[in-house]
Design a protein around this motif. Structure first.
Motif, PDB file in Angstrom:
ATOM      1  N   PHE A  42     -13.970 -39.003  16.856  1.00  0.00           N
ATOM      2  CA  PHE A  42     -15.005 -39.367  15.885  1.00  0.00           C
ATOM      3  C   PHE A  42     -15.171 -38.162  14.965  1.00  0.00           C
ATOM      4  N   SER A  43     -14.645 -38.266  13.750  1.00  0.00           N
ATOM      5  CA  SER A  43     -14.630 -37.115  12.842  1.00  0.00           C
ATOM      6  C   SER A  43     -14.346 -37.578  11.427  1.00  0.00           C
ATOM      7  N   ARG A  44     -14.549 -36.674  10.491  1.00  0.00           N
ATOM      8  CA  ARG A  44     -14.257 -36.964   9.092  1.00  0.00           C
ATOM      9  C   ARG A  44     -12.779 -37.272   8.900  1.00  0.00           C
ATOM     10  N   SER A  45     -11.908 -36.499   9.546  1.00  0.00           N
ATOM     11  CA  SER A  45     -10.474 -36.679   9.338  1.00  0.00           C
ATOM     12  C   SER A  45      -9.984 -38.017   9.869  1.00  0.00           C
ATOM     13  N   VAL A  46     -10.633 -38.535  10.906  1.00  0.00           N
ATOM     14  CA  VAL A  46     -10.226 -39.812  11.497  1.00  0.00           C
ATOM     15  C   VAL A  46     -10.986 -40.979  10.889  1.00  0.00           C
ATOM     16  N   ASN A  47     -12.287 -40.808  10.695  1.00  0.00           N
ATOM     17  CA  ASN A  47     -13.145 -41.929  10.327  1.00  0.00           C
ATOM     18  C   ASN A  47     -13.602 -41.932   8.876  1.00  0.00           C
ATOM     19  N   GLY A  48     -13.341 -40.838   8.141  1.00  0.00           N
ATOM     20  CA  GLY A  48     -13.632 -40.816   6.720  1.00  0.00           C
ATOM     21  C   GLY A  48     -15.009 -40.281   6.373  1.00  0.00           C
ATOM     22  N   THR A  49     -15.211 -40.032   5.110  1.00  0.00           N
ATOM     23  CA  THR A  49     -16.482 -39.516   4.601  1.00  0.00           C
ATOM     24  C   THR A  49     -17.401 -40.671   4.221  1.00  0.00           C
ATOM     25  N   ALA A  50     -18.608 -40.321   3.831  1.00  0.00           N
ATOM     26  CA  ALA A  50     -19.595 -41.340   3.451  1.00  0.00           C
ATOM     27  C   ALA A  50     -19.247 -42.017   2.128  1.00  0.00           C
ATOM     28  N   GLU A  51     -18.428 -41.382   1.329  1.00  0.00           N
ATOM     29  CA  GLU A  51     -18.123 -41.918   0.011  1.00  0.00           C
ATOM     30  C   GLU A  51     -17.363 -43.245   0.119  1.00  0.00           C
ATOM     31  N   GLY A  52     -17.963 -44.291  -0.401  1.00  0.00           N
ATOM     32  CA  GLY A  52     -17.312 -45.598  -0.446  1.00  0.00           C
ATOM     33  C   GLY A  52     -17.241 -46.315   0.886  1.00  0.00           C
ATOM     34  N   GLN A  53     -17.969 -45.850   1.910  1.00  0.00           N
ATOM     35  CA  GLN A  53     -17.923 -46.476   3.224  1.00  0.00           C
ATOM     36  C   GLN A  53     -19.309 -46.919   3.674  1.00  0.00           C
TER      37      GLN A  53
END
Length: 224
Positions: A42-53
Motif C-alpha cells: 500500500f503505497s504511492r508507487s503501487v496505488n497512485g497519488t490523489a490526483e485523478g483518483q
C-alpha cells in the motif's frame, strides 16, 4: 498451537506478487497453517497519488487480494486476516500494519501519503500495530523506534539479504516486539515461518492486541 503467516502478498493487489490469492491460500493450508495475514503493498508507487483518483476505488483495488484470499480461506477452513505493507513516499522503508478493518481504510484517505510519525499517532489511537519489515535490507534503514511496536527479525524471502541478525539486535536494543514471516510472493517463498498462538484471534483487532500483549511465539526455522 495454530500457525499464522504474517507477511503474504497476492497477485491481485501487489504488482510483485506472482501467485493468485486462492492458490497461495491453498499452499499455506496444505503446509499446515491455520491462518494468514494478507499484507499487500500500500503505497504511492503501487496505488497512485490523489490526483485523478477516488479513494474508495483505491481501497477497493487494494482489498481485492485480501477479499479473494478470505473467500478461498472460508472454503477450506483457513482464517485470513487483513493487514498491509505500508510505505511512505520519502524512503524505501516498509511497515507491516495489523489491527485494522476495511472501514478504517475507507475512513482515512491517503494514509500512505503521510509520514511514519503522523501515521503512528493515528494507528495507535485506533489500536493498530506497526512492525517494521526487514529494516536492514538494502535501501532500508531502522526507523524511529518510538513510532513502532515491533520489528520483523526473520524475513525468509530468498531473493533478498534482510540482515536478520542486525534486525534482531536492534529489536532487543529498543525493546520492540519481534515477528517472522515468509514475505510470500511466489511458490518458492513458502518457508514455514510465522508465529504461533494458543488460539486463533477472532478478528484483526484481537490479533493486534494479542501480539501487543506478547501472546505468541515466533516460528524460527533455519534457512537452508
Amino acid at each position: 498451537m495454530p500457525k499464522i503467516e504474517t507477511h503474504f502478498h497476492t497477485k491481485e493487489s501487489s504488482p510483485c506478487g506472482y501467485i493468485p490469492a486462492e492458490e497461495g491460500i491453498k499452499t499455506f493450508h496444505n503446509g499446515g497453517y491455520d491462518a494468514v495475514i494478507v499484507t499487500d503493498h500500500f503505497s504511492r508507487s503501487v496505488n497512485g497519488t490523489a490526483e485523478g483518483q477516488v479513494w474508495d476505488t483505491v481501497c477497493d483495488n487494494f482489498l481485492s487480494g485480501w477479499r479473494a484470499a478470505k473467500k478461498a480461506g472460508e472454503l477450506i477452513g483457513l482464517h485470513v486476516y487483513l493487514g498491509m505493507e505500508l510505505r511512505f513516499p520519502y524512503d524505501e522503508n516498509d511497515f507491516l500494519v495489523y489491527g485494522f478493518d476495511e472501514a478504517f481504510l475507507y475512513e482515512h484517505p491517503w494514509i500512505y501519503e503521510k509520514n511514519l510519525e503522523t501515521f503512528s499517532k493515528l494507528a495507535h489511537e485506533n489500536g493498530l500495530l506497526i512492525i517494521q519489515a526487514h529494516p536492514f535490507r538494502e535501501m532500508c534503514f531502522a526507523a524511529d523506534a518510538s513510532c513502532l511496536d515491533g520489528v520483523e527479525v526473520k524475513n525468509y524471502n530468498p531473493r533478498h539479504d534482510s540482515r536478520d541478525a542486525m534486525a534482531l539486535a536492534w529489536a532487543r536494543q529498543n525493546h520492540l516486539l519481534m515477528s517472522a514471516g515468509s514475505d510470500y510472493h511466489q511458490i518458492t517463498d513458502f518457508s514455514g515461518a510465522g508465529i504461533q498462538m494458543e488460539h486463533l484471534p477472532a478478528d484483526e483487532t484481537e490479533l493486534a492486541q494479542w501480539m501487543r500483549d506478547e501472546k505468541y511465539q515466533i516460528l524460527l526455522l533455519p534457512r537452508e
